[in-house]
Design an enzyme around this catalytic site. Structure first.
Site, PDB file in Angstrom:
ATOM      1  N   ARG A 103      -6.080  12.588  -2.986  1.00  0.00           N
ATOM      2  CA  ARG A 103      -5.644  11.188  -3.106  1.00  0.00           C
ATOM      3  C   ARG A 103      -5.677  10.761  -4.571  1.00  0.00           C
ATOM      4  NH1 ARG A 103      -4.771  12.442   1.282  1.00  0.00           N
ATOM      5  NH2 ARG A 103      -5.130  11.377   3.259  1.00  0.00           N
ATOM      6  N   TYR A 162      -1.201  -1.246  11.152  1.00  0.00           N
ATOM      7  CA  TYR A 162      -1.562  -1.806   9.838  1.00  0.00           C
ATOM      8  C   TYR A 162      -0.459  -1.509   8.818  1.00  0.00           C
ATOM      9  CZ  TYR A 162      -3.251  -1.265   5.082  1.00  0.00           C
ATOM     10  OH  TYR A 162      -3.331  -1.281   3.715  1.00  0.00           O
ATOM     11  N   SER A 203       0.838  -1.200   0.000  1.00  0.00           N
ATOM     12  CA  SER A 203       0.000   0.000   0.000  1.00  0.00           C
ATOM     13  C   SER A 203       0.872   1.249   0.000  1.00  0.00           C
ATOM     14  CB  SER A 203      -0.843  -0.027   1.276  1.00  0.00           C
ATOM     15  OG  SER A 203      -1.390   1.240   1.540  1.00  0.00           O
ATOM     16  N   ALA A 204       0.318   2.315  -0.550  1.00  0.00           N
ATOM     17  CA  ALA A 204       1.006   3.614  -0.504  1.00  0.00           C
ATOM     18  C   ALA A 204       1.177   4.087   0.931  1.00  0.00           C
ATOM     19  CB  ALA A 204       0.207   4.642  -1.294  1.00  0.00           C
ATOM     20  N   ARG A 225      -8.838  14.301  10.288  1.00  0.00           N
ATOM     21  CA  ARG A 225      -8.690  12.980  10.913  1.00  0.00           C
ATOM     22  C   ARG A 225      -7.221  12.808  11.295  1.00  0.00           C
ATOM     23  NH1 ARG A 225     -10.315   7.741   7.375  1.00  0.00           N
ATOM     24  NH2 ARG A 225      -8.557   8.496   6.136  1.00  0.00           N
ATOM     25  N   TYR A 273      -0.472  -0.071  -3.743  1.00  0.00           N
ATOM     26  CA  TYR A 273      -1.727   0.484  -4.255  1.00  0.00           C
ATOM     27  C   TYR A 273      -1.971   1.862  -3.685  1.00  0.00           C
ATOM     28  CZ  TYR A 273      -2.824  -4.590  -4.329  1.00  0.00           C
ATOM     29  OH  TYR A 273      -2.809  -5.940  -4.472  1.00  0.00           O
ATOM     30  N   LYS A 302       2.433  -3.914   6.609  1.00  0.00           N
ATOM     31  CA  LYS A 302       2.730  -3.873   5.163  1.00  0.00           C
ATOM     32  C   LYS A 302       4.232  -3.675   4.943  1.00  0.00           C
ATOM     33  CE  LYS A 302      -1.333  -4.397   3.238  1.00  0.00           C
ATOM     34  NZ  LYS A 302      -1.629  -5.685   2.593  1.00  0.00           N
TER      35      LYS A 302
HETATM   36  C1  UD1 Z   1      -6.523   5.072   4.351  1.00  0.00           C
HETATM   37  C2  UD1 Z   1      -5.533   4.669   5.411  1.00  0.00           C
HETATM   38  C3  UD1 Z   1      -4.364   3.995   4.752  1.00  0.00           C
HETATM   39  C4  UD1 Z   1      -4.827   2.810   3.942  1.00  0.00           C
HETATM   40  C5  UD1 Z   1      -5.874   3.256   2.927  1.00  0.00           C
HETATM   41  C6  UD1 Z   1      -6.473   2.109   2.131  1.00  0.00           C
HETATM   42  C7  UD1 Z   1      -5.801   6.248   7.270  1.00  0.00           C
HETATM   43  C8  UD1 Z   1      -5.195   7.395   8.001  1.00  0.00           C
HETATM   44  N1  UD1 Z   1      -5.127   5.849   6.169  1.00  0.00           N
HETATM   45  O1  UD1 Z   1      -5.853   5.948   3.458  1.00  0.00           O
HETATM   46  O2  UD1 Z   1      -3.435   3.580   5.732  1.00  0.00           O
HETATM   47  O3  UD1 Z   1      -3.754   2.231   3.248  1.00  0.00           O
HETATM   48  O4  UD1 Z   1      -6.941   3.938   3.612  1.00  0.00           O
HETATM   49  O5  UD1 Z   1      -7.360   1.358   2.886  1.00  0.00           O
HETATM   50  O6  UD1 Z   1      -6.838   5.717   7.657  1.00  0.00           O
HETATM   51  N2  UD1 Z   1     -12.124  11.186   4.124  1.00  0.00           N
HETATM   52  C9  UD1 Z   1     -13.138  12.026   4.500  1.00  0.00           C
HETATM   53  N3  UD1 Z   1     -14.237  11.491   5.103  1.00  0.00           N
HETATM   54  C10 UD1 Z   1     -14.355  10.141   5.344  1.00  0.00           C
HETATM   55  C11 UD1 Z   1     -13.301   9.282   4.961  1.00  0.00           C
HETATM   56  C12 UD1 Z   1     -12.195   9.838   4.351  1.00  0.00           C
HETATM   57  O7  UD1 Z   1     -13.065  13.246   4.302  1.00  0.00           O
HETATM   58  O8  UD1 Z   1     -15.373   9.730   5.908  1.00  0.00           O
HETATM   59  C13 UD1 Z   1     -10.958  11.756   3.418  1.00  0.00           C
HETATM   60  C14 UD1 Z   1      -9.631  11.545   4.115  1.00  0.00           C
HETATM   61  O9  UD1 Z   1      -9.354  12.578   4.991  1.00  0.00           O
HETATM   62  C15 UD1 Z   1      -8.678  11.510   2.899  1.00  0.00           C
HETATM   63  C16 UD1 Z   1      -9.528  10.898   1.775  1.00  0.00           C
HETATM   64  O10 UD1 Z   1     -10.872  11.098   2.180  1.00  0.00           O
HETATM   65  O11 UD1 Z   1      -8.317  12.802   2.521  1.00  0.00           O
HETATM   66  C17 UD1 Z   1      -9.286   9.421   1.559  1.00  0.00           C
HETATM   67  O12 UD1 Z   1      -9.454   8.709   2.778  1.00  0.00           O
HETATM   68  P1  UD1 Z   1      -9.418   7.112   2.836  1.00  0.00           P
HETATM   69  O13 UD1 Z   1     -10.346   6.551   1.828  1.00  0.00           O
HETATM   70  O14 UD1 Z   1      -9.628   6.713   4.259  1.00  0.00           O
HETATM   71  O15 UD1 Z   1      -7.960   6.742   2.355  1.00  0.00           O
HETATM   72  P2  UD1 Z   1      -6.521   7.233   2.877  1.00  0.00           P
HETATM   73  O16 UD1 Z   1      -6.629   8.233   3.961  1.00  0.00           O
HETATM   74  O17 UD1 Z   1      -5.727   7.624   1.685  1.00  0.00           O
END
Ligand code: UD1
Length: 332
Positions: free
Chosen positions: A230, A148, A124-125, A291, A176, A152
């Site tokens: 992202r 987690y 994972s990234a 978060r 990924y 990885k």
């Molecule tokens: C998250 C995990 C990462 C994991 C990846 C794939 C964290 C801190 N990181 O990454 O370790 O490899 O998922 O499973 O949990 N967001 C919202 N509202 C939400 C959910 C997310 O605003 O309810 C935002 C987050 O702040 C972020 C983006 O959406 O900017 C993507 O979030 P998410 O899908 O959880 O992925 P990652 O944070 O990239």
């Protein structure tokens, strides 16, 4: 090739099973259905018109893993099995270390015993931690912030050590970015058990009215609209990357790390807008606090995948939003 797929019933695993069969490979799957269900594999069989052996087993159960290698001729392994929720890993680190690390060691030991030395690993990234700049290439420094992510990174290290110790091993570590979307048939999709953590399943809950609104974690990041950026990648593109990785390990030895991303950054608000436009729905949302642990921007430099695997993502954000929603509606 005959490919053993660990965790093949999961979101990415089931899509990879489809693409492997579609490309003419044979597969054997094992899964403990901790976060998945047998239905996904039944759907893979239905969609491809091909059947394959499925073992319900846990990778911590050495005897069951050995039985799979005893009963089948295996050329390579694609290793998806593992726990993947960041929050849960903080609450239950030992469960994560035991399952992800011990399970992988058992799998690798069994592979070595049966002289199977080709593996594609689902990384994972997250291993890049807080990147200093974007886009992120594979030589960026590694660092993780939760158990987690640490599993990885530790598995990556274990695989690199195995390759140093025995030059016969071929390892492709796929990092990924953010997988979303679903199979065009709607029969394979992300179906998290319990409360989802990631943006797309949470956005879908808000679009369906299952929750009052989507919480957007922070709008004061140094990004174009203040929300987190992202690299969302369609799961079908991602799955196809595994077929290319299998081709690659057939001819190459040693360990290599490869990003699978689109190279395009997309903010939370941009994803919401695209989802609303493509699907003609409203996604109620509300800005809340950041978060903890989130980074502002994370997107890939995907050029190595193009160079070494001849792979690049072809599906865009609109397809990701359309297919994610269609699969959920199909189910309903
Ligand atoms: C998250 C995990 C990462 C994991 C990846 C794939 C964290 C801190 N990181 O990454 O370790 O490899 O998922 O499973 O949990 N967001 C919202 N509202 C939400 C959910 C997310 O605003 O309810 C935002 C987050 O702040 C972020 C983006 O959406 O900017 C993507 O979030 P998410 O899908 O959880 O992925 P990652 O944070 O990239």
């Amino acid at each position: 090739m005959n490919i053993l797929v660990s965790g093949g019933a999961g979101f990415i695993g089931s899509h990879a099973c489809f693409e492997l069969l579609d490309a003419g490979h044979d597969i054997i799957v094992f899964d403990n259905y901790y976060n998945s269900s047998p239905e996904a594999l039944a759907n893979v069989e239905e969609l491809t018109g091909k059947s394959f052996k499925i073992y319900e087993c846990d990778m911590l159960d050495r005897a069951s893993i050995e039985k799979i290698f005893e009963e089948n001729t295996i050329d390579a392994v694609i290793h998806f099995a593992g726990y993947k929720a960041v929050g849960e890993s903080v609450a239950k680190p030992l469960m994560y270390y035991n399952n992800n690390i011990t399970g992988t060691v058992i799998l690798l030991e069994t592979m070595a015993k049966y002289n199977v030395k080709k593996i594609v690993f689902s990384s994972s990234a997250t291993v890049y931690g807080v990147p200093e700049t974007v886009p992120i290439n594979e030589s960026f420094p590694l660092g993780v912030t939760n158990p987690y992510g640490r599993t990885k990174l530790m598995i990556e290290d274990i695989l690199r050590d195995v390759c140093v110790s025995d030059k016969d091993w071929s390892v492709v570590i796929l990092r990924y970015f953010n997988p979303v979307g679903a199979h065009a048939s709607s029969k394979l999709r992300e179906n998290p058990k319990g409360i989802p953590n990631n943006l797309m399943p949470r956005l879908i809950q808000a679009a369906k009215g299952e929750v009052e609104y989507l919480t957007v974690f922070g709008d004061d990041y140094p990004t174009r609209d203040g929300t987190g950026v992202r690299d969302y990648i369609h799961v079908v593109d991602l799955a196809k990357g595994h077929v290319k990785a299998i081709d690659y390990i057939a001819d190459n030895k040693g360990a290599i790390e490869i990003n699978l991303g689109t190279g395009n950054g997309c903010s939370v608000l941009e994803l919401i807008k695209t989802f609303e436009k493509v699907n003609g729905v409203t996604v109620p949302h509300k800005i809340v606090e950041r978060r903890p642990g989130d980074v502002a921007e994370c997107y890939a430099d995907p050029s190595l995948a193009k160079e070494l695997l001849g792979w690049s993502a072809v599906l865009g954000l609109e397809e990701m939003c359309r297919d994610s929603w269609r699969a959920v509606m199909y189910e309903a």
